[in-house]
Write a protein that holds these residues in place. Structure first.
Motif, PDB file in Angstrom:
ATOM      1  N   PRO A  85       0.827  -1.211   0.000  1.00 46.18           N
ATOM      2  CA  PRO A  85       0.000   0.000   0.000  1.00 46.18           C
ATOM      3  C   PRO A  85       0.864   1.265   0.000  1.00 46.18           C
ATOM      4  N   ILE A  86       0.404   2.264  -0.721  1.00 49.40           N
ATOM      5  CA  ILE A  86       1.167   3.511  -0.869  1.00 49.40           C
ATOM      6  C   ILE A  86       1.406   4.202   0.472  1.00 49.40           C
ATOM      7  N   GLU A  87       0.406   4.319   1.291  1.00 50.86           N
ATOM      8  CA  GLU A  87       0.505   5.146   2.506  1.00 50.86           C
ATOM      9  C   GLU A  87       0.712   4.322   3.778  1.00 50.86           C
ATOM     10  N   ALA A  88       1.294   3.160   3.673  1.00 49.41           N
ATOM     11  CA  ALA A  88       1.485   2.289   4.840  1.00 49.41           C
ATOM     12  C   ALA A  88       2.658   2.742   5.691  1.00 49.41           C
ATOM     13  N   LYS A  89       2.670   2.227   6.907  1.00 47.82           N
ATOM     14  CA  LYS A  89       3.861   2.337   7.757  1.00 47.82           C
ATOM     15  C   LYS A  89       4.704   1.118   7.428  1.00 47.82           C
ATOM     16  N   PHE A  90       5.805   1.334   6.729  1.00 43.42           N
ATOM     17  CA  PHE A  90       6.629   0.224   6.289  1.00 43.42           C
ATOM     18  C   PHE A  90       7.581  -0.219   7.384  1.00 43.42           C
ATOM     19  N   ASP A  91       7.767  -1.541   7.489  1.00 43.32           N
ATOM     20  CA  ASP A  91       8.701  -2.068   8.485  1.00 43.32           C
ATOM     21  C   ASP A  91       9.686  -3.057   7.876  1.00 43.32           C
ATOM     22  N   ALA A  92       9.668  -3.180   6.546  1.00 39.91           N
ATOM     23  CA  ALA A  92      10.608  -4.058   5.850  1.00 39.91           C
ATOM     24  C   ALA A  92      11.008  -3.401   4.526  1.00 39.91           C
ATOM     25  N   VAL A  93      12.188  -3.773   4.049  1.00 39.21           N
ATOM     26  CA  VAL A  93      12.668  -3.254   2.768  1.00 39.21           C
ATOM     27  C   VAL A  93      13.168  -4.422   1.926  1.00 39.21           C
ATOM     28  N   TYR A  94      12.637  -4.492   0.713  1.00 39.16           N
ATOM     29  CA  TYR A  94      13.055  -5.506  -0.248  1.00 39.16           C
ATOM     30  C   TYR A  94      14.208  -4.944  -1.068  1.00 39.16           C
ATOM     31  N   LEU A  95      15.356  -5.611  -0.996  1.00 37.49           N
ATOM     32  CA  LEU A  95      16.504  -5.241  -1.817  1.00 37.49           C
ATOM     33  C   LEU A  95      16.236  -5.845  -3.196  1.00 37.49           C
ATOM     34  N   CYS A  96      15.507  -5.117  -4.007  1.00 38.89           N
ATOM     35  CA  CYS A  96      14.966  -5.647  -5.255  1.00 38.89           C
ATOM     36  C   CYS A  96      16.036  -5.864  -6.311  1.00 38.89           C
ATOM     37  N   SER A  97      16.821  -4.837  -6.594  1.00 38.25           N
ATOM     38  CA  SER A  97      17.859  -5.025  -7.607  1.00 38.25           C
ATOM     39  C   SER A  97      18.964  -3.997  -7.461  1.00 38.25           C
ATOM     40  N   ALA A  98      20.133  -4.426  -7.858  1.00 42.52           N
ATOM     41  CA  ALA A  98      21.298  -3.552  -7.911  1.00 42.52           C
ATOM     42  C   ALA A  98      22.062  -3.926  -9.173  1.00 42.52           C
ATOM     43  N   LEU A  99      22.315  -2.955  -9.992  1.00 42.46           N
ATOM     44  CA  LEU A  99      23.057  -3.172 -11.228  1.00 42.46           C
ATOM     45  C   LEU A  99      24.223  -2.205 -11.269  1.00 42.46           C
ATOM     46  N   VAL A 100      25.392  -2.733 -11.554  1.00 40.10           N
ATOM     47  CA  VAL A 100      26.594  -1.907 -11.653  1.00 40.10           C
ATOM     48  C   VAL A 100      27.365  -2.371 -12.887  1.00 40.10           C
ATOM     49  N   LEU A 101      27.726  -1.421 -13.738  1.00 38.44           N
ATOM     50  CA  LEU A 101      28.532  -1.779 -14.905  1.00 38.44           C
ATOM     51  C   LEU A 101      29.846  -2.388 -14.443  1.00 38.44           C
ATOM     52  N   GLU A 102      30.316  -3.362 -15.204  1.00 43.26           N
ATOM     53  CA  GLU A 102      31.455  -4.185 -14.777  1.00 43.26           C
ATOM     54  C   GLU A 102      32.667  -3.380 -14.321  1.00 43.26           C
ATOM     55  N   GLU A 103      33.032  -2.348 -15.051  1.00 38.66           N
ATOM     56  CA  GLU A 103      34.243  -1.592 -14.710  1.00 38.66           C
ATOM     57  C   GLU A 103      34.078  -0.729 -13.452  1.00 38.66           C
ATOM     58  N   PHE A 104      32.861  -0.654 -12.911  1.00 42.50           N
ATOM     59  CA  PHE A 104      32.618   0.128 -11.702  1.00 42.50           C
ATOM     60  C   PHE A 104      32.319  -0.756 -10.490  1.00 42.50           C
ATOM     61  N   ARG A 105      32.381  -2.063 -10.660  1.00 41.02           N
ATOM     62  CA  ARG A 105      32.079  -2.985  -9.557  1.00 41.02           C
ATOM     63  C   ARG A 105      33.192  -2.995  -8.528  1.00 41.02           C
ATOM     64  N   ARG A 106      32.821  -3.457  -7.335  1.00 46.79           N
ATOM     65  CA  ARG A 106      33.752  -3.628  -6.213  1.00 46.79           C
ATOM     66  C   ARG A 106      34.326  -2.297  -5.733  1.00 46.79           C
ATOM     67  N   LYS A 107      33.542  -1.235  -5.901  1.00 48.83           N
ATOM     68  CA  LYS A 107      33.930   0.086  -5.421  1.00 48.83           C
ATOM     69  C   LYS A 107      32.976   0.590  -4.342  1.00 48.83           C
ATOM     70  N   GLY A 108      31.982  -0.242  -3.992  1.00 50.62           N
ATOM     71  CA  GLY A 108      31.033   0.129  -2.945  1.00 50.62           C
ATOM     72  C   GLY A 108      29.905   1.037  -3.404  1.00 50.62           C
ATOM     73  N   ILE A 109      29.736   1.206  -4.704  1.00 46.96           N
ATOM     74  CA  ILE A 109      28.716   2.125  -5.206  1.00 46.96           C
ATOM     75  C   ILE A 109      27.310   1.636  -4.850  1.00 46.96           C
ATOM     76  N   ALA A 110      26.982   0.401  -5.167  1.00 53.72           N
ATOM     77  CA  ALA A 110      25.642  -0.125  -4.878  1.00 53.72           C
ATOM     78  C   ALA A 110      25.389  -0.159  -3.376  1.00 53.72           C
ATOM     79  N   LYS A 111      26.391  -0.546  -2.623  1.00 51.97           N
ATOM     80  CA  LYS A 111      26.253  -0.592  -1.165  1.00 51.97           C
ATOM     81  C   LYS A 111      25.906   0.795  -0.620  1.00 51.97           C
ATOM     82  N   GLN A 112      26.628   1.815  -1.078  1.00 53.68           N
ATOM     83  CA  GLN A 112      26.381   3.166  -0.577  1.00 53.68           C
ATOM     84  C   GLN A 112      25.013   3.687  -1.008  1.00 53.68           C
TER      85      GLN A 112
END
Length: 159
Positions: A85-112
């Motif tokens: 629901p749009i106006e709910a009090k949320f208590d969980a977060v779904y880590l749905c997707s993270a995409l990082v181009l190969e040459e930028f991986r392992r730099k902590g970008i998605a984590k941050q």
């Protein structure tokens, strides 16, 4: 002709998630992005290196009830999104997707990006858990790191 960073991210999403061939997954389009923003402005984050986006992170705030239904395979990813629901009090977060181009991986970008989004969501919501449906070992590892740094328990949906 070289393709843009944006086009490369779209290709990467198609390769990793194959949403076009799986109607149970969330296929992100303009309508979905609009609804995500209504759920919370921090649901979609991107990092631009000056030449276009090199990383995208998508998080879906939701309820523990919907999280548990998703983890128990009672509802699909698309249903999780549609039923949140749009106006709910949320208590969980779904880590749905993270995409990082190969040459930028392992730099902590998605984590941050993910941690900043979670911090922004915490300003309005009492988050108690994060959950993931990882498609790659890297995604699984990233989810564990994010949950640990956010000091939230991580729940996983098995493939």
């Amino acid at each position: 002709m070289t393709i843009s960073n944006f086009e490369r991210l779209v290709q990467l999403a198609d390769e990793v998630f194959a949403v076009k061939s799986d109607p149970s997954q969330l296929d992100v389009n303009a309508e979905v992005l609009e609804r995500l923003y209504k759920l919370h402005p921090a649901t979609v984050s991107a990092f631009d290196d000056g030449n276009g986006p090199v990383a995208w992170v998508l998080l879906i705030p939701t309820t523990l009830d919907l999280m548990n239904r998703f983890l128990g395979k009672q509802i699909s990813e698309k249903e999780l999104f549609d039923l949140t629901p749009i106006e709910a009090k949320f208590d969980a977060v779904y880590l749905c997707s993270a995409l990082v181009l190969e040459e930028f991986r392992r730099k902590g970008i998605a984590k941050q990006l993910a941690l900043t989004a979670i911090d922004n969501m915490r300003e309005m919501h009492q988050l108690k858990a994060v959950f993931v449906w990882a498609f790659t070992p890297e995604g699984d590892s990233a989810a564990e790191t994010i949950a640990n740094l956010a000091k939230l328990p991580l729940y996983k949906r098995e493939k």
